[in-house]
Design a protein around this motif. Structure first.
Motif, PDB file in Angstrom:
ATOM      1  N   ARG A  40      -3.282 -90.626  23.326  1.00 49.60           N
ATOM      2  CA  ARG A  40      -3.606 -90.860  24.943  1.00 49.60           C
ATOM      3  C   ARG A  40      -3.224 -89.529  25.684  1.00 49.60           C
ATOM      4  NH1 ARG A  40      -1.602 -95.255  22.319  1.00 49.60           N
ATOM      5  NH2 ARG A  40      -2.854 -97.140  22.659  1.00 49.60           N
ATOM      6  N   SER A  41      -2.308 -89.525  26.710  1.00 49.43           N
ATOM      7  CA  SER A  41      -2.074 -88.142  27.534  1.00 49.43           C
ATOM      8  C   SER A  41      -0.812 -87.376  26.965  1.00 49.43           C
ATOM      9  CB  SER A  41      -2.029 -88.630  28.901  1.00 49.43           C
ATOM     10  OG  SER A  41      -3.235 -89.357  29.238  1.00 49.43           O
TER      11      SER A  41
ATOM     12  N   PRO B  63      -2.588 -84.534  30.515  1.00 49.59           N
ATOM     13  CA  PRO B  63      -3.628 -85.709  30.595  1.00 49.59           C
ATOM     14  C   PRO B  63      -5.131 -84.954  30.189  1.00 49.59           C
ATOM     15  CG  PRO B  63      -2.318 -85.421  32.435  1.00 49.59           C
ATOM     16  CD  PRO B  63      -1.908 -84.298  31.598  1.00 49.59           C
ATOM     17  N   GLU B  64      -5.159 -83.671  30.227  1.00 51.04           N
ATOM     18  CA  GLU B  64      -6.646 -83.269  30.157  1.00 51.04           C
ATOM     19  C   GLU B  64      -6.367 -82.142  29.299  1.00 51.04           C
ATOM     20  OE1 GLU B  64      -9.394 -84.339  30.697  1.00 51.04           O
ATOM     21  OE2 GLU B  64      -9.021 -85.886  32.290  1.00 51.04           O
ATOM     22  N   ILE B  65      -6.508 -82.273  27.851  1.00 52.27           N
ATOM     23  CA  ILE B  65      -6.032 -81.319  26.730  1.00 52.27           C
ATOM     24  C   ILE B  65      -7.283 -80.173  26.664  1.00 52.27           C
ATOM     25  CG2 ILE B  65      -7.078 -82.594  24.936  1.00 52.27           C
ATOM     26  CD1 ILE B  65      -3.829 -80.621  24.827  1.00 52.27           C
ATOM     27  N   ALA B  66      -8.486 -80.521  27.180  1.00 56.28           N
ATOM     28  CA  ALA B  66      -9.435 -79.604  27.039  1.00 56.28           C
ATOM     29  C   ALA B  66      -9.522 -78.552  27.882  1.00 56.28           C
ATOM     30  CB  ALA B  66     -10.715 -80.315  27.108  1.00 56.28           C
ATOM     31  N   LEU B  67      -8.792 -78.978  29.213  1.00 54.66           N
ATOM     32  CA  LEU B  67      -8.592 -78.073  30.423  1.00 54.66           C
ATOM     33  C   LEU B  67      -7.271 -76.977  30.056  1.00 54.66           C
ATOM     34  CD1 LEU B  67      -9.296 -80.211  33.451  1.00 54.66           C
ATOM     35  CD2 LEU B  67     -10.966 -78.670  32.508  1.00 54.66           C
ATOM     36  N   GLU B  68      -6.316 -77.744  29.383  1.00 51.37           N
ATOM     37  CA  GLU B  68      -5.126 -77.242  29.004  1.00 51.37           C
ATOM     38  C   GLU B  68      -5.293 -76.246  27.896  1.00 51.37           C
ATOM     39  OE1 GLU B  68      -1.042 -76.608  29.554  1.00 51.37           O
ATOM     40  OE2 GLU B  68      -2.213 -77.718  30.547  1.00 51.37           O
TER      41      GLU B  68
ATOM     42  N   THR C  49      -2.538 -85.000  19.973  1.00 52.02           N
ATOM     43  CA  THR C  49      -2.505 -85.943  21.073  1.00 52.02           C
ATOM     44  C   THR C  49      -2.873 -87.316  20.835  1.00 52.02           C
ATOM     45  OG1 THR C  49      -4.563 -85.392  22.166  1.00 52.02           O
ATOM     46  CG2 THR C  49      -2.914 -83.876  22.464  1.00 52.02           C
TER      47      THR C  49
ATOM     48  N   ARG D  50      -6.757 -93.713  19.888  1.00 52.82           N
ATOM     49  CA  ARG D  50      -6.600 -92.784  20.944  1.00 52.82           C
ATOM     50  C   ARG D  50      -5.889 -91.600  20.613  1.00 52.82           C
ATOM     51  NH1 ARG D  50      -5.774 -95.853  26.502  1.00 52.82           N
ATOM     52  NH2 ARG D  50      -6.400 -93.840  27.245  1.00 52.82           N
TER      53      ARG D  50
ATOM     54  N   ARG E 126     -11.793 -86.356  18.040  1.00 48.35           N
ATOM     55  CA  ARG E 126     -11.281 -87.447  18.025  1.00 48.35           C
ATOM     56  C   ARG E 126     -10.961 -88.066  16.644  1.00 48.35           C
ATOM     57  NH1 ARG E 126     -11.162 -91.579  21.659  1.00 48.35           N
ATOM     58  NH2 ARG E 126     -11.006 -89.901  23.368  1.00 48.35           N
TER      59      ARG E 126
ATOM     60  N   THR F 261      -6.391 -87.280  19.344  1.00 49.33           N
ATOM     61  CA  THR F 261      -7.129 -86.089  19.545  1.00 49.33           C
ATOM     62  C   THR F 261      -6.511 -85.128  18.822  1.00 49.33           C
ATOM     63  OG1 THR F 261      -8.279 -86.782  21.254  1.00 49.33           O
ATOM     64  CG2 THR F 261      -8.476 -84.527  20.922  1.00 49.33           C
TER      65      THR F 261
END
Length: 217
Positions: free
Chosen positions: A166-167, A188-193, A164, A209, A201, A211
């Motif tokens: 940024r978002s 926006p929140e890859i850790a939650l997805e 990823t 930016r 990183r 990940t």
């Protein structure tokens, strides 16, 4: 084994006979394949195999493109190219299959099995293994991602990786792991997805930016 796995086994066997040489020019010389500048990238048999490279590629350090042409020669030598031609229903399907096989072969020539095995033993199936391969082979993260994910094309593999910036999702590779997003998706929140993913990183040298994430079981 599938034809793809058979081909990668053939590539590994031939590559081992040449000490897993990863320098394109040294490997081509060891395989006794002449390389010459030409109007386009190609591998032809005359009947001797000859590789031609576009001027820009010939003089560049873009190893993957060059290894792709060696992979064409190995696909022909393995006899698997002929089997693909028999199996495919159209010339377009055959050409697409050949290009896919040669991409797998090129990645293996650039990052041979001993290098892959060292990376996964040290880091596991994690972003660390991908970054280690990219640095050791001097290649891009997407190419190293696919080498880790696809491995030896094991049919029972369950691995995926994504990049990823940024978002947004910049790249995805998957082997039997369903992901709820694709290239270009906004996450926006890859850790939650992907809560099961290991995330890291990416060093700024590869891009800002970014990940890298991996999923494996």
């Amino acid at each position: 084994m599938s034809l793809g796995a058979d081909f990668l086994h053939f590539v590994d066997r031939v590559h081992a006979q040449h000490d897993y040489e990863t320098d394109f020019w040294h490997l081509a010389a060891s395989l006794n394949i002449p390389v010459t500048p030409g109007p386009y990238n190609s591998t032809v048999s005359l009947p001797r195999t000859v590789i031609t490279l576009e001027e820009g590629i010939y003089h560049s350090d873009r190893t993957f493109v060059k290894m792709h042409e060696i992979s064409h020669a190995l696909l022909r030598d393995s006899g698997i190219e002929q089997e693909l031609q028999w199996q495919c229903d159209s010339p377009e399907e055959f050409l697409a299959q050949v290009e896919a096989y040669c991409n797998y072969g090129a990645a293996q020539l650039q990052m041979p099995n001993p290098l892959l095995d060292r990376a996964t033993r040290r880091y596991g199936l994690t972003p660390g293994a991908v970054l280690h391969l990219a640095e050791a082979a001097g290649t891009t993260i997407p190419i190293a991602m696919r080498r880790v994910v696809y491995g030896r094309l094991e049919p029972d593999a369950h691995r995926a990786a994504f990049l990823t910036q940024r978002s947004y999702v910049k790249d995805v590779a998957s082997a039997n792991v369903p992901l709820e997003f694709s290239v270009g998706s906004r996450v926006p929140e890859i850790a939650l997805e992907v809560p099961t993913a290991k995330l890291k990183r990416v060093p700024e040298a590869y891009g800002s930016r970014m990940t890298l994430g991996t999923v494996a079981w």
